[in-house]
Design a protein around this motif. Structure first.
Motif, PDB file in Angstrom:
ATOM      1  N   TRP A  75      92.463  20.782  32.771  1.00  0.00           N
ATOM      2  CA  TRP A  75      92.355  19.166  33.126  1.00  0.00           C
ATOM      3  C   TRP A  75      93.790  18.841  33.932  1.00  0.00           C
ATOM      4  O   TRP A  75      93.817  18.001  34.720  1.00  0.00           O
ATOM      5  N   SER A  76      94.833  19.325  33.269  1.00  0.00           N
ATOM      6  CA  SER A  76      96.070  19.380  33.781  1.00  0.00           C
ATOM      7  C   SER A  76      96.382  19.656  35.013  1.00  0.00           C
ATOM      8  O   SER A  76      96.925  19.083  36.091  1.00  0.00           O
ATOM      9  N   TRP A  77      95.827  21.040  35.406  1.00  0.00           N
ATOM     10  CA  TRP A  77      95.888  21.878  36.642  1.00  0.00           C
ATOM     11  C   TRP A  77      95.102  20.901  37.824  1.00  0.00           C
ATOM     12  O   TRP A  77      95.452  20.602  38.704  1.00  0.00           O
ATOM     13  N   VAL A  78      93.894  20.384  37.359  1.00  0.00           N
ATOM     14  CA  VAL A  78      92.990  19.818  38.109  1.00  0.00           C
ATOM     15  C   VAL A  78      93.551  18.570  38.750  1.00  0.00           C
ATOM     16  O   VAL A  78      93.747  17.868  40.007  1.00  0.00           O
ATOM     17  N   LEU A  79      94.247  17.545  37.631  1.00  0.00           N
ATOM     18  CA  LEU A  79      94.717  16.341  37.985  1.00  0.00           C
ATOM     19  C   LEU A  79      95.890  16.438  38.777  1.00  0.00           C
ATOM     20  O   LEU A  79      96.278  15.636  39.564  1.00  0.00           O
ATOM     21  N   HIS A  80      96.848  17.438  38.597  1.00  0.00           N
ATOM     22  CA  HIS A  80      98.060  17.885  39.400  1.00  0.00           C
ATOM     23  C   HIS A  80      97.677  17.948  40.681  1.00  0.00           C
ATOM     24  O   HIS A  80      98.303  17.481  41.440  1.00  0.00           O
ATOM     25  N   VAL A  87     101.345   8.948  41.676  1.00  0.00           N
ATOM     26  CA  VAL A  87     102.722   9.255  41.686  1.00  0.00           C
ATOM     27  C   VAL A  87     102.978   9.368  40.091  1.00  0.00           C
ATOM     28  O   VAL A  87     104.142  10.573  39.779  1.00  0.00           O
ATOM     29  N   GLY A  88     103.043   8.573  39.193  1.00  0.00           N
ATOM     30  CA  GLY A  88     103.494   8.738  38.173  1.00  0.00           C
ATOM     31  C   GLY A  88     103.147   9.762  37.214  1.00  0.00           C
ATOM     32  O   GLY A  88     103.752  10.561  36.313  1.00  0.00           O
ATOM     33  N   ASN A  92     103.710  14.908  34.902  1.00  0.00           N
ATOM     34  CA  ASN A  92     103.156  16.354  34.714  1.00  0.00           C
ATOM     35  C   ASN A  92     103.942  17.494  35.321  1.00  0.00           C
ATOM     36  O   ASN A  92     104.142  18.621  34.823  1.00  0.00           O
ATOM     37  N   GLY A  93     104.562  17.283  36.342  1.00  0.00           N
ATOM     38  CA  GLY A  93     105.536  18.129  36.844  1.00  0.00           C
ATOM     39  C   GLY A  93     106.832  18.407  35.864  1.00  0.00           C
ATOM     40  O   GLY A  93     107.239  19.720  35.704  1.00  0.00           O
ATOM     41  N   TRP A 153      99.355  15.753  26.310  1.00  0.00           N
ATOM     42  CA  TRP A 153      98.691  14.435  25.764  1.00  0.00           C
ATOM     43  C   TRP A 153      99.973  13.471  25.721  1.00  0.00           C
ATOM     44  O   TRP A 153      99.741  12.170  25.954  1.00  0.00           O
ATOM     45  N   GLY A 154     101.132  13.799  25.549  1.00  0.00           N
ATOM     46  CA  GLY A 154     102.278  13.174  25.534  1.00  0.00           C
ATOM     47  C   GLY A 154     102.646  12.608  27.113  1.00  0.00           C
ATOM     48  O   GLY A 154     102.713  11.413  27.181  1.00  0.00           O
ATOM     49  N   VAL A 155     102.302  13.485  27.974  1.00  0.00           N
ATOM     50  CA  VAL A 155     102.193  12.843  29.413  1.00  0.00           C
ATOM     51  C   VAL A 155     101.254  11.789  29.935  1.00  0.00           C
ATOM     52  O   VAL A 155     101.639  10.530  30.324  1.00  0.00           O
ATOM     53  N   LEU A 156     100.141  11.962  29.180  1.00  0.00           N
ATOM     54  CA  LEU A 156      98.915  11.033  29.173  1.00  0.00           C
ATOM     55  C   LEU A 156      99.339   9.609  28.465  1.00  0.00           C
ATOM     56  O   LEU A 156      99.261   8.705  29.113  1.00  0.00           O
TER      57      LEU A 156
END
Length: 148
Positions: free
Chosen positions: A40-45, A96-97, A102-103, A124-127
């Protein structure tokens, strides 16, 4: 050479012991991705990156209008002042946020020794940080958009 044994149908078969086929795990069939944090991180990024790219493309084109025709530029800027574009700005800030946070998570996964061990927690911290920032930004932005 192993001895040949004839079966009931008269065909030759090897008398050596057969090795059972290895069991196939659940993960070895179908797709590799099962919807975990890394996927999910990859897809959302990727989605946020493409959205930001297209925004920047449009932004460069509409800003370039000022060199061609200041009147056309002013007309385009005036057309952006509506609630639909205000909601679009909200999504842009969210994209952008998330992409930026995530970057930073990706950098930590790549360069921190234990980053791969903690990538789920960091996701989860990023979210969480992204949600807090968006909760702070959204009401103020929508007040400006809807004149509150």
């Amino acid at each position: 050479m192993p001895a040949k044994v004839t079966g009931a149908e008269g065909t030759a078969a090897s008398a050596t012991t057969s090795v059972p086929e290895p069991r196939r795990s659940v993960l070895s069939t179908g797709t590799l991705y099962r919807g975990r944090e890394g996927m999910w991180s990859w897809v959302l990024h990727r989605i946020t990156g493409v959205a930001i790219y297209f925004f920047l493309l449009v932004h460069i084109l509409d800003t370039a209008l000022i060199r061609v025709s200041p009147e056309a530029y002013n007309a385009v800027m005036e057309s952006y002042k509506n609630p639909v574009m205000g909601i679009g700005e909200l999504f842009l800030v969210g994209a952008v946020g998330f992409h930026a946070l995530n970057g930073l998570r990706i950098i930590l996964v790549d360069f921190w020794k234990v980053g791969t061990r903690h990538h789920r927690t960091m996701f989860w911290g990023v979210l969480g940080v992204w949600a807090v920032l968006m909760i702070g930004f959204t009401p103020r932005h929508l007040m400006n958009v809807f004149g509150g």
